[in-house]
Design a protein around this motif. Sequence first.
Motif, mmCIF file in Angstrom:
data_model
loop_
_atom_site.group_PDB
_atom_site.id
_atom_site.type_symbol
_atom_site.label_atom_id
_atom_site.label_comp_id
_atom_site.label_asym_id
_atom_site.label_seq_id
_atom_site.Cartn_x
_atom_site.Cartn_y
_atom_site.Cartn_z
ATOM 1 N N GLY A 18 47.421 -10.697 -70.100
ATOM 2 C CA GLY A 18 47.178 -9.270 -69.950
ATOM 3 C C GLY A 18 45.745 -8.895 -70.243
ATOM 4 N N GLU A 19 45.136 -9.484 -71.302
ATOM 5 C CA GLU A 19 43.743 -9.200 -71.647
ATOM 6 C C GLU A 19 42.801 -9.707 -70.558
ATOM 7 N N ILE A 20 43.088 -10.880 -70.037
ATOM 8 C CA ILE A 20 42.248 -11.442 -68.966
ATOM 9 C C ILE A 20 42.379 -10.602 -67.701
ATOM 10 N N GLN A 21 43.585 -10.164 -67.401
ATOM 11 C CA GLN A 21 43.805 -9.309 -66.225
ATOM 12 C C GLN A 21 43.024 -8.007 -66.342
ATOM 13 N N ASP A 22 43.102 -7.351 -67.490
ATOM 14 C CA ASP A 22 42.378 -6.088 -67.681
ATOM 15 C C ASP A 22 40.876 -6.313 -67.592
ATOM 16 N N TRP A 23 40.411 -7.419 -68.220
ATOM 17 C CA TRP A 23 38.977 -7.709 -68.154
ATOM 18 C C TRP A 23 38.538 -7.936 -66.713
ATOM 19 N N TRP A 24 39.314 -8.726 -65.954
ATOM 20 C CA TRP A 24 38.918 -9.062 -64.588
ATOM 21 C C TRP A 24 38.848 -7.822 -63.692
ATOM 22 N N ILE A 25 39.841 -6.970 -63.758
ATOM 23 C CA ILE A 25 39.854 -5.779 -62.897
ATOM 24 C C ILE A 25 38.669 -4.875 -63.229
ATOM 25 N N GLU A 26 38.378 -4.724 -64.538
ATOM 26 C CA GLU A 26 37.241 -3.894 -64.936
ATOM 27 C C GLU A 26 35.929 -4.541 -64.506
ATOM 28 N N PHE A 27 35.827 -5.873 -64.654
ATOM 29 C CA PHE A 27 34.618 -6.600 -64.245
ATOM 30 C C PHE A 27 34.415 -6.497 -62.737
ATOM 31 N N PHE A 28 35.484 -6.678 -61.986
ATOM 32 C CA PHE A 28 35.396 -6.598 -60.525
ATOM 33 C C PHE A 28 34.894 -5.229 -60.073
ATOM 34 N N LYS A 29 35.446 -4.170 -60.652
ATOM 35 C CA LYS A 29 35.069 -2.821 -60.233
ATOM 36 C C LYS A 29 33.661 -2.464 -60.699
ATOM 37 N N ARG A 30 33.228 -3.032 -61.815
ATOM 38 C CA ARG A 30 31.914 -2.689 -62.342
ATOM 39 C C ARG A 30 30.796 -3.512 -61.704
ATOM 40 N N THR A 31 31.062 -4.786 -61.425
ATOM 41 C CA THR A 31 29.990 -5.695 -61.032
ATOM 42 C C THR A 31 30.043 -6.118 -59.563
ATOM 43 N N ILE A 32 31.195 -6.521 -59.087
ATOM 44 C CA ILE A 32 31.289 -7.070 -57.732
ATOM 45 C C ILE A 32 31.375 -5.974 -56.687
ATOM 46 N N LEU A 33 32.177 -4.951 -56.903
ATOM 47 C CA LEU A 33 32.355 -3.883 -55.911
ATOM 48 C C LEU A 33 32.451 -2.533 -56.626
ATOM 49 N N PRO A 34 31.317 -1.987 -57.071
ATOM 50 C CA PRO A 34 31.340 -0.744 -57.863
ATOM 51 C C PRO A 34 31.945 0.448 -57.121
ATOM 52 N N GLU A 35 31.879 0.448 -55.777
ATOM 53 C CA GLU A 35 32.407 1.584 -55.035
ATOM 54 C C GLU A 35 33.902 1.486 -54.775
ATOM 55 N N PHE A 36 34.554 0.440 -55.290
ATOM 56 C CA PHE A 36 35.992 0.253 -55.098
ATOM 57 C C PHE A 36 36.748 1.514 -55.550
ATOM 58 N N PRO A 37 37.802 1.952 -54.815
ATOM 59 C CA PRO A 37 38.554 1.233 -53.769
ATOM 60 C C PRO A 37 37.942 1.296 -52.376
ATOM 61 N N ASN A 38 36.815 2.017 -52.222
ATOM 62 C CA ASN A 38 36.160 2.062 -50.923
ATOM 63 C C ASN A 38 35.165 0.912 -50.803
ATOM 64 N N ALA A 39 34.763 0.617 -49.595
ATOM 65 C CA ALA A 39 33.732 -0.382 -49.341
ATOM 66 C C ALA A 39 32.855 0.138 -48.210
ATOM 67 N N TYR A 40 31.563 -0.131 -48.318
ATOM 68 C CA TYR A 40 30.582 0.388 -47.369
ATOM 69 C C TYR A 40 29.958 -0.743 -46.562
ATOM 70 N N THR A 41 29.500 -0.387 -45.364
ATOM 71 C CA THR A 41 28.710 -1.315 -44.570
ATOM 72 C C THR A 41 27.246 -1.128 -44.937
ATOM 73 N N SER A 42 26.340 -1.656 -44.101
ATOM 74 C CA SER A 42 24.912 -1.510 -44.357
ATOM 75 C C SER A 42 24.462 -0.069 -44.175
ATOM 76 N N SER A 43 25.284 0.758 -43.522
ATOM 77 C CA SER A 43 24.935 2.173 -43.341
ATOM 78 C C SER A 43 25.826 2.987 -44.272
ATOM 79 N N GLU A 44 26.169 4.188 -43.855
ATOM 80 C CA GLU A 44 27.007 5.047 -44.687
ATOM 81 C C GLU A 44 28.478 4.994 -44.295
ATOM 82 N N SER A 45 28.837 4.143 -43.336
ATOM 83 C CA SER A 45 30.233 4.015 -42.929
ATOM 84 C C SER A 45 31.026 3.326 -44.032
ATOM 85 N N SER A 46 32.242 3.799 -44.261
ATOM 86 C CA SER A 46 33.061 3.217 -45.327
ATOM 87 C C SER A 46 34.533 3.279 -44.954
ATOM 88 N N ILE A 47 35.330 2.518 -45.704
ATOM 89 C CA ILE A 47 36.774 2.506 -45.519
ATOM 90 C C ILE A 47 37.405 2.062 -46.832
#
Length: 772
Positions: free
Chosen positions: A425-454
């Motif tokens: 549980g601790e590893i799961q909470d750490w990973w989700i927070e790390f992923f959202k903070r470092t790998i994909l900060p705009e999650f749950p959305n994702a952007y292309t090289s422009s302003e388009s997102s989904i």
Amino acid sequence: MLNKYLDRLYLLIAEYRKQTLSQFEGADGKRADFDDLIWFYIDPNSGRKTRFLCGRHGAKGSGNAGNKPEFALPYPYSHLVKVWIIEVINEPISVGEKQARVSIARKLLSVMEGELYAQTDMIISGQSLPVLYEDRLRPFITFCLDKGLVRQPAIKGTFIKDRRDRTGNAEFDKNIMKLPPIESLIALGSIFTKVFKHVNEDGSEHKGEQVNITDAWIVTFALAGLASPSRLSAEVPVLPKQRLKTYAEGDGESVHYLDWIGSKGFQDNKTHVLGALAAEFEKAINFFFIKCEPIRILSRFYENPQLSLNALLGDFKVAEERKKVHLNFNKPPNLFTLGYVLGFYEIEDCVPILKSGVDLSSVHYVQRGQFFENKPINALTLSDRLSMSLTRKSTFSSLPFLFGYENLSKRIADDFSGALTATVGEIQDWWIEFFKRTILPEFPNAYTSSESSIRLADALFCLRGDWVYARHGGRGSGGKAFQASLFALVPLSSLGSLAGDKLTGTKLTLSIFEDYGFSRELAIRSHSLRHFGNTLADLSNIPHEIITAWSGRRSSEQTTTYIHTSHEERADRVRVILNKPENDSREIRVVAQEDLIQRINIPASITSTGICTQDLNVTPCDYLNDLVSQCFMCPEACYIAGDVKAIELFEKDCSYQKLRLEAVSIDRRLSVSQAMQRWYVTHSRNTYILSQLLNLMKTSQEGTVIRFSAKKYEFYLSNPQTKAISNTPCVLPDFDGLLHGLIENRSEEEGSNPNPQLQSLLSSFGLSEEGT
């Protein structure tokens, strides 16, 4: 000594430092400070995180790259960069453009000698600034001028150098270069066949076979550019999850399309897909529709880890052999049991967990292994404790295997403060927070090289980190920690960059053509496919309004810049609409202009010598020559046989140019001036071509459309009655030989009378050179 420019800069910095900077973070994740060397801007609306380097230009990589003290600019310019970032953030431009403007400002502040106020246009133009970014420096200089940080007379913005060859031939060649090489397109088709060899039409993979998902993405990306003239990097990565749709009216032909997210202000739409490529495109779309579904489920889990397994899976079919284990589909899974259900691990895979009631802090490292016992991954619970060992070599290690690495980044050990174990549980909470903070900060959305997102959970191309980065042994140079994990999701902007780099190749990576045994000379610039689609549509006589809508543009004026057809094709198109009615007494060029605009919707402007087919509203004329008739030899110009006024102008121009040549031929400087000799040869050639054009305009059937190709030295004639196109080569005399003979004759004359002016002067006094 007081300096008004520096005083203004200090006051400006002090004013900006009073701001709270709540939307900026430093590299440590805390609120940004003016002494930080990296700033991250957090968009308050989307949560999108944009990285800005603030130190000396030259640092490469991502994350903390460029954060070392030696990269700091000297004060006050280290703070001026931050002021400029705050200004740029408020501009209505794309994220990439904002980063580019900051980058070129840092480049100037890094390479300049002395203070900023001492710079001039001449000094700036002498710096090694990237050619493509020079125009992006102007906003920074304008800002400095407005704030009184530089001297107004010394800097006027003339530092931008125009290195382009603006002649008509160069412009035409440049446009042709915007089209992808046919050889590369053929090779791409061969690669597509190999990549999708083991994929069925419905997108499922052949049993026991595997598909290289990265290569599948690259060829699908390029195929999308061939099937529709889209903005590839901005639009294709954000395609929603879907299958190819088909529509037909009655017994009519089927039309294939996809729901498409627009860019650059163009609305979302249903984009037509070429029927000739529909089968291949459908197979590729179906493959990603199926292959990426587990990753979309993982994305939904990151959004809400409290959802039950049934709610997360939806219509996803779990393999029967994975259902045999004891799994409660009505309860939320943990990160690793979800990975098991989605197929990230083998059915029998186990990991060591700490035995109940054991405290490892008092146990010697060598003896710790005996206090762990193996447990199937599908049976892990949130309370099970796992070792924090970072390498697989340890007998009781589990996290490297669970995340898909041989060795883990020390980042996780730092975040757990050196703890020996942690619960699932601790590893799961750490990973989700790390992923959202470092790998994909705009999650749950994702952007292309422009302003388009989904929303990433809705994206068709939702790819896993280890598929793309494939670095199981570590992060790789410049990479983010854990970006190649089994549980990492690839940012959509990275997908666009990956495909673009692999289609051309880089200094560090081979192109996809080289990967499959083709020549390194083969390459495709992704944007060239948009030019190709527009040109192909134009050659198919599709109206420009339809091409404009198909390409996702709001204005048809820009479409013409993406259409590159040959001289013959343009001449034929003009000829088709040039059947002048007998009762129409207007000038033939007026009739041609109106028909060009109304019937086939291409730009047409009346000139003094005929018709110009360049859209002068979008691309102003930059063609120059050395004749009176300025349009002569321009690749956009067409001439009409029987155009009396144009013939009169050309005759006068031709006579005048011949007089100029005669004047130069008797000039004494011709034999010693190389520049004059080059001009004489070039102008003799152009004047000869003009005389040939005049002859064709006089002798050809009235209404014949004439174009000249400076590349092949040929005239292309389109007959309005027979609808045939013929070419007339322009065989040029040997003007170099004629010039050589002219110089030799003059040398002989000057040898017999080496100084006629002196001889004339002596004769006036009754003397001669011999008698002096």
